[in-house]
Scaffold this active site. Sequence first.
Site, PDB file in Angstrom:
ATOM      1  N   ASN A 108       0.830  -1.202   0.000  1.00 21.17           N
ATOM      2  CA  ASN A 108       0.000   0.000   0.000  1.00 21.17           C
ATOM      3  C   ASN A 108       0.863   1.250   0.000  1.00 21.17           C
ATOM      4  OD1 ASN A 108      -2.049  -1.863   0.211  1.00 21.17           O
ATOM      5  ND2 ASN A 108      -2.317  -1.600   2.411  1.00 21.17           N
ATOM      6  N   HIS A 125       5.788  -0.986  -2.678  1.00 21.86           N
ATOM      7  CA  HIS A 125       5.350  -0.330  -3.922  1.00 21.86           C
ATOM      8  C   HIS A 125       5.434   1.181  -3.800  1.00 21.86           C
ATOM      9  CE1 HIS A 125       2.913  -4.090  -5.323  1.00 21.86           C
ATOM     10  NE2 HIS A 125       4.196  -4.194  -5.578  1.00 21.86           N
ATOM     11  N   CYS A 160      16.068  16.474  -8.245  1.00 21.27           N
ATOM     12  CA  CYS A 160      16.642  15.974  -6.998  1.00 21.27           C
ATOM     13  C   CYS A 160      17.490  17.051  -6.327  1.00 21.27           C
ATOM     14  CB  CYS A 160      17.496  14.744  -7.309  1.00 21.27           C
ATOM     15  SG  CYS A 160      18.350  14.075  -5.878  1.00 21.27           S
ATOM     16  N   CYS A 163      21.317  15.330  -6.347  1.00 18.94           N
ATOM     17  CA  CYS A 163      22.182  15.102  -7.529  1.00 18.94           C
ATOM     18  C   CYS A 163      21.648  15.797  -8.783  1.00 18.94           C
ATOM     19  CB  CYS A 163      22.295  13.589  -7.802  1.00 18.94           C
ATOM     20  SG  CYS A 163      20.804  12.895  -8.557  1.00 18.94           S
ATOM     21  N   THR A 201      -4.456  -9.128   0.916  1.00 20.33           N
ATOM     22  CA  THR A 201      -3.873  -9.084  -0.431  1.00 20.33           C
ATOM     23  C   THR A 201      -4.338 -10.284  -1.240  1.00 20.33           C
ATOM     24  OG1 THR A 201      -1.832  -8.995  -1.748  1.00 20.33           O
ATOM     25  CG2 THR A 201      -1.726 -10.240   0.314  1.00 20.33           C
ATOM     26  N   SER A 202      -4.558 -10.027  -2.547  1.00 16.84           N
ATOM     27  CA  SER A 202      -4.975 -11.120  -3.456  1.00 16.84           C
ATOM     28  C   SER A 202      -3.765 -11.956  -3.850  1.00 16.84           C
ATOM     29  CB  SER A 202      -5.635 -10.521  -4.707  1.00 16.84           C
ATOM     30  OG  SER A 202      -4.693  -9.661  -5.362  1.00 16.84           O
ATOM     31  N   ASN A 230      -7.784 -12.695   5.246  1.00 17.47           N
ATOM     32  CA  ASN A 230      -8.280 -12.121   3.999  1.00 17.47           C
ATOM     33  C   ASN A 230      -9.774 -12.383   3.825  1.00 17.47           C
ATOM     34  OD1 ASN A 230      -7.076 -10.610   1.735  1.00 17.47           O
ATOM     35  ND2 ASN A 230      -8.054 -12.207   0.501  1.00 17.47           N
TER      36      ASN A 230
HETATM   37  N1  APR Z   1     -10.333  -7.430   5.139  1.00 19.03           N
HETATM   38  C1  APR Z   1      -9.685  -8.489   4.579  1.00 19.03           C
HETATM   39  N2  APR Z   1      -9.531  -8.642   3.233  1.00 19.03           N
HETATM   40  C2  APR Z   1     -10.049  -7.674   2.446  1.00 19.03           C
HETATM   41  C3  APR Z   1     -10.748  -6.554   2.959  1.00 19.03           C
HETATM   42  C4  APR Z   1     -10.872  -6.463   4.366  1.00 19.03           C
HETATM   43  N3  APR Z   1     -11.516  -5.439   4.957  1.00 19.03           N
HETATM   44  N4  APR Z   1     -11.149  -5.782   1.902  1.00 19.03           N
HETATM   45  C5  APR Z   1     -10.709  -6.410   0.773  1.00 19.03           C
HETATM   46  N5  APR Z   1     -10.057  -7.534   1.102  1.00 19.03           N
HETATM   47  C6  APR Z   1      -9.352  -8.478   0.224  1.00 19.03           C
HETATM   48  C7  APR Z   1      -9.949  -8.624  -1.161  1.00 19.03           C
HETATM   49  O1  APR Z   1     -10.948  -9.627  -1.167  1.00 19.03           O
HETATM   50  C8  APR Z   1      -8.712  -9.049  -1.973  1.00 19.03           C
HETATM   51  O2  APR Z   1      -8.511 -10.450  -1.885  1.00 19.03           O
HETATM   52  O3  APR Z   1      -8.054  -7.932   0.021  1.00 19.03           O
HETATM   53  C9  APR Z   1      -7.566  -8.345  -1.264  1.00 19.03           C
HETATM   54  C10 APR Z   1      -7.083  -7.099  -1.991  1.00 19.03           C
HETATM   55  O4  APR Z   1      -6.497  -7.529  -3.210  1.00 19.03           O
HETATM   56  P1  APR Z   1      -6.126  -6.440  -4.320  1.00 19.03           P
HETATM   57  O5  APR Z   1      -7.257  -5.522  -4.512  1.00 19.03           O
HETATM   58  O6  APR Z   1      -5.570  -7.198  -5.492  1.00 19.03           O
HETATM   59  O7  APR Z   1      -4.974  -5.580  -3.654  1.00 19.03           O
HETATM   60  P2  APR Z   1      -3.439  -5.984  -3.523  1.00 19.03           P
HETATM   61  O8  APR Z   1      -3.270  -7.430  -3.328  1.00 19.03           O
HETATM   62  O9  APR Z   1      -2.846  -5.073  -2.520  1.00 19.03           O
HETATM   63  O10 APR Z   1      -2.872  -5.558  -4.986  1.00 19.03           O
HETATM   64  C11 APR Z   1      -1.491  -5.635  -5.166  1.00 19.03           C
HETATM   65  O11 APR Z   1      -1.751  -4.538  -7.311  1.00 19.03           O
HETATM   66  O12 APR Z   1      -2.658  -2.881  -8.598  1.00 19.03           O
HETATM   67  C12 APR Z   1      -1.545  -3.266  -7.898  1.00 19.03           C
HETATM   68  O13 APR Z   1       0.059  -1.816  -7.031  1.00 19.03           O
HETATM   69  C13 APR Z   1      -1.228  -2.298  -6.807  1.00 19.03           C
HETATM   70  O14 APR Z   1      -0.209  -2.770  -4.679  1.00 19.03           O
HETATM   71  C14 APR Z   1      -1.265  -3.146  -5.541  1.00 19.03           C
HETATM   72  C15 APR Z   1      -1.045  -4.539  -6.088  1.00 19.03           C
END
Ligand code: APR
Length: 270
Positions: A108, A125, A160, A163, A201-202, A230
């Site tokens: 994030n 990121h 910068c 530099c 995270t997915s 998750n």
């Molecule tokens: N509690 C638990 N899980 C949650 C909640 C919550 N309140 N809200 C959403 N989720 C889950 C979703 O179901 C999903 O599985 O969190 C996950 C979020 O996944 P993504 O939206 O893909 O986010 P992320 O994994 O951080 O994406 C990674 O992708 O687009 C790029 O740079 C961006 O850093 C990001 C990266």
Amino acid sequence: MKDSIKRVAEDLMKSKYAIALTGAGISTESGIPDFRGPSGIWTRDPEAEKRAYRSYAKFQKDPKEYWRDRLSGPSLLGDLDKATPNAGHYALAELEGMGILKCIITQNIDNLHQKAGSKKVLDYHGNAFKLRCVSCGGRFESREFDLDRLLIEDQLPPLCQRCGGVLKSDIVHFHEPIPTDMAQQSLEEAGKCDLMLICGTSAVVYPFALLPRMAKERQLGKETILIEINAEPTPLTEEMISDYLVQGKTGQILPKIVEEVRRMQLFTKK
Ligand code: APR
């Protein structure tokens, strides 16, 4: 659910070096949309994702145009200045304060772990409140630059202070290499941990999604527990990379885990 909370608390109490990996899901309860959840930014607007894939090439081709774009419209994630941490962020900060959680590696860019008081945070990121020099890698707080004035006076891109190189947002775009310092430190943390909490995270974006897989591989040599918290199962669940999933909202589950750890600490010397 009660049993899983207890199980996580027991695993945390037994751990020597627990770390947390977080994604956009931990910030949705702060009103910041995630990307691939049911109402995620990419889910709702696949065109926006395609545009995001072009950001880095745009910067490389024409940094001034990249900056004009960035300064012309609101961030996809809304007004991050106003965003505040939720109970999930505070729970991880508390686990760090208890000496249990040693580091957070977050995807994030919203700075909410830092706002919640977490000290050791690796912005894998990047961070929306920072600029980074593409020549020397130096990072600067965005507020140190009057970007709107640079835009009006046609003085973009910002340069910068160290530099003279060109500055971009610290945010790591698709196709952009992860900054070496972040990549290195994250590999070290994933290599050191004996417990990894994987929250919100997915787990589909690489190279971040390699970190749990690497920690798992190392498991042969030593017991490393990987725990997902998750809203839904992920490839880490399906491929049994994680040892178990506590399904639900991080803002509800993490505080319950902290409460259970505190209760256990009353009865055991840690
Ligand atoms: N509690 C638990 N899980 C949650 C909640 C919550 N309140 N809200 C959403 N989720 C889950 C979703 O179901 C999903 O599985 O969190 C996950 C979020 O996944 P993504 O939206 O893909 O986010 P992320 O994994 O951080 O994406 C990674 O992708 O687009 C790029 O740079 C961006 O850093 C990001 C990266």
